[in-house]
Design a protein around this motif. Structure first.
Motif, short mmCIF file in Angstrom:
data_model
loop_
_atom_site.label_atom_id
_atom_site.label_comp_id
_atom_site.label_asym_id
_atom_site.label_seq_id
_atom_site.Cartn_x
_atom_site.Cartn_y
_atom_site.Cartn_z
N ARG A 169 11.77 2.74 -7.95
CA ARG A 169 11.91 1.30 -8.17
C ARG A 169 10.40 0.66 -8.46
NH1 ARG A 169 11.14 -3.24 -4.95
NH2 ARG A 169 10.56 -2.00 -3.08
N ILE A 170 9.63 1.14 -7.78
CA ILE A 170 8.23 0.18 -8.14
C ILE A 170 7.80 0.86 -9.61
CG2 ILE A 170 5.82 0.33 -7.29
CD1 ILE A 170 7.95 -1.53 -5.79
N TYR A 171 7.90 1.95 -9.88
CA TYR A 171 7.36 2.51 -11.15
C TYR A 171 8.30 1.84 -12.32
CZ TYR A 171 5.81 6.17 -14.61
OH TYR A 171 5.42 6.73 -15.52
N ASP A 172 9.58 1.75 -12.17
CA ASP A 172 10.43 0.87 -13.12
C ASP A 172 9.85 -0.41 -13.46
OD1 ASP A 172 12.73 0.39 -14.90
OD2 ASP A 172 13.34 -0.88 -13.15
N ARG A 173 9.56 -1.20 -12.16
CA ARG A 173 9.19 -2.49 -12.20
C ARG A 173 7.73 -2.70 -13.04
NH1 ARG A 173 10.12 -6.58 -7.63
NH2 ARG A 173 12.44 -6.08 -7.20
N HIS A 174 6.91 -1.71 -12.61
CA HIS A 174 5.68 -1.65 -13.49
C HIS A 174 5.64 -1.43 -14.74
CE1 HIS A 174 1.25 -0.85 -13.77
NE2 HIS A 174 1.69 0.03 -14.55
N ASN A 175 6.57 -0.50 -15.06
CA ASN A 175 6.78 -0.27 -16.65
C ASN A 175 7.36 -1.37 -17.47
OD1 ASN A 175 5.47 2.31 -16.67
ND2 ASN A 175 7.35 3.19 -16.02
N ASP A 227 14.51 -9.33 -6.07
CA ASP A 227 15.24 -8.40 -6.92
C ASP A 227 15.99 -9.24 -8.27
OD1 ASP A 227 14.71 -5.90 -5.91
OD2 ASP A 227 16.44 -5.99 -4.40
N GLU A 228 16.09 -10.46 -7.64
CA GLU A 228 16.84 -11.33 -8.42
C GLU A 228 16.10 -11.91 -9.69
OE1 GLU A 228 19.01 -15.83 -8.66
OE2 GLU A 228 18.12 -15.20 -6.93
N THR A 229 14.72 -12.20 -9.46
CA THR A 229 13.83 -12.65 -10.60
C THR A 229 13.61 -11.40 -11.44
OG1 THR A 229 12.88 -14.34 -9.18
CG2 THR A 229 11.51 -13.52 -11.01
N TYR A 230 13.25 -10.31 -10.67
CA TYR A 230 12.99 -9.07 -11.68
C TYR A 230 14.09 -8.76 -12.48
CZ TYR A 230 12.35 -4.35 -13.11
OH TYR A 230 12.26 -3.25 -13.86
N LEU A 231 15.36 -8.71 -12.01
CA LEU A 231 16.47 -8.23 -13.09
C LEU A 231 16.66 -8.99 -14.09
CD1 LEU A 231 18.88 -7.11 -10.11
CD2 LEU A 231 17.68 -5.57 -11.84
N LEU A 232 16.32 -10.44 -13.85
CA LEU A 232 16.43 -11.61 -14.84
C LEU A 232 15.07 -11.26 -15.89
CD1 LEU A 232 17.74 -14.61 -13.04
CD2 LEU A 232 18.96 -13.21 -14.60
N LEU A 233 14.13 -11.11 -15.43
CA LEU A 233 13.00 -10.71 -16.44
C LEU A 233 13.32 -9.51 -17.07
CD1 LEU A 233 9.77 -11.48 -14.04
CD2 LEU A 233 10.45 -12.48 -16.24
N LYS A 234 13.83 -8.46 -16.53
CA LYS A 234 14.35 -7.18 -17.20
C LYS A 234 15.29 -7.30 -18.30
CE LYS A 234 15.37 -2.48 -16.34
NZ LYS A 234 15.74 -1.40 -15.20
N LYS A 235 16.41 -8.21 -18.00
CA LYS A 235 17.17 -8.57 -19.03
C LYS A 235 16.78 -9.12 -20.00
CE LYS A 235 21.46 -11.24 -19.54
NZ LYS A 235 21.99 -12.30 -19.13
N HIS A 236 15.69 -10.24 -19.79
CA HIS A 236 15.18 -11.18 -20.79
C HIS A 236 14.36 -10.12 -21.56
CE1 HIS A 236 14.05 -14.70 -23.00
NE2 HIS A 236 13.01 -14.39 -22.53
N TYR A 237 13.49 -9.29 -21.12
CA TYR A 237 12.74 -8.44 -21.65
C TYR A 237 13.60 -7.53 -22.83
CZ TYR A 237 10.51 -3.93 -22.99
OH TYR A 237 9.81 -2.74 -23.52
N GLU A 279 4.43 -6.52 -9.01
CA GLU A 279 5.67 -5.42 -9.08
C GLU A 279 6.19 -5.49 -7.59
OE1 GLU A 279 2.95 -1.33 -9.07
OE2 GLU A 279 3.82 -2.27 -10.68
N HIS A 280 5.25 -5.70 -6.38
CA HIS A 280 5.75 -5.56 -5.42
C HIS A 280 6.45 -6.80 -4.49
CE1 HIS A 280 3.66 -1.66 -5.28
NE2 HIS A 280 2.35 -2.66 -5.91
N ALA A 335 0.74 -1.25 0.04
CA ALA A 335 -0.07 0.07 -0.05
C ALA A 335 0.75 1.21 -0.11
CB ALA A 335 -1.06 0.02 1.31
N VAL A 336 1.64 1.22 0.85
CA VAL A 336 2.78 2.45 0.86
C VAL A 336 3.55 2.59 -0.49
CG1 VAL A 336 4.95 3.37 1.98
CG2 VAL A 336 2.89 2.36 3.35
#
Length: 125
Positions: A73-79, A108-118, A103-104, A6-7
């Protein structure tokens, strides 16, 4: 105050609003999130006490450095997540909704790998 989903959503909302308009007020957050004024006021006070936001004498809300770091950080994940889902063929509305849901919670490990793959997939498209 723990940095809950929520925050994170409030901080992300303040970031988004601050990109679109010169000043952010509690009523803007209410309108954007669809929450009541008392609910937003309570959370804003807690976030102010935790040094995540500042509220000046004109009731303009700004993110502190800590608040901005979390929001970005959250906005980057969302986009990134929503763009990745759309690249996979998910319709835009569903991709945005799904990105909001996860996104929440991603590590970090999973997100960074998804971002790289994207980014690798996007370059090929």
């Amino acid at each position: 105050m723990a940095i809950t989903e929520a925050v994170e959503n409030y901080l992300e909302t303040i970031l988004i609003l601050s990109k679109a308009q010169p000043d952010v007020h509690a009523i803007d957050i209410c309108s954007y999130l669809g929450y009541s004024r008392p609910t937003v006021s309570i959370i804003l006070k807690k976030m102010k006490d935790e040094n995540l936001v500042e509220v000046n004498s004109d009731n303009h809300i700004t993110l502190t450095e800590t608040g901005r770091d979390i929001a970005e950080r959250i906005y980057d994940r969302h986009n990134t997540l929503s763009a990745f889902f759309m690249l996979l063929g998910v319709k835009k509305d569903q991709a945005l909704e799904d990105a909001c849901k996860i996104e929440h919670d991603l590590s970090d490990e999973t997100y960074l790998l998804l971002k790289k793959h994207y980014h690798e997939l996007a370059e090929k498209s």
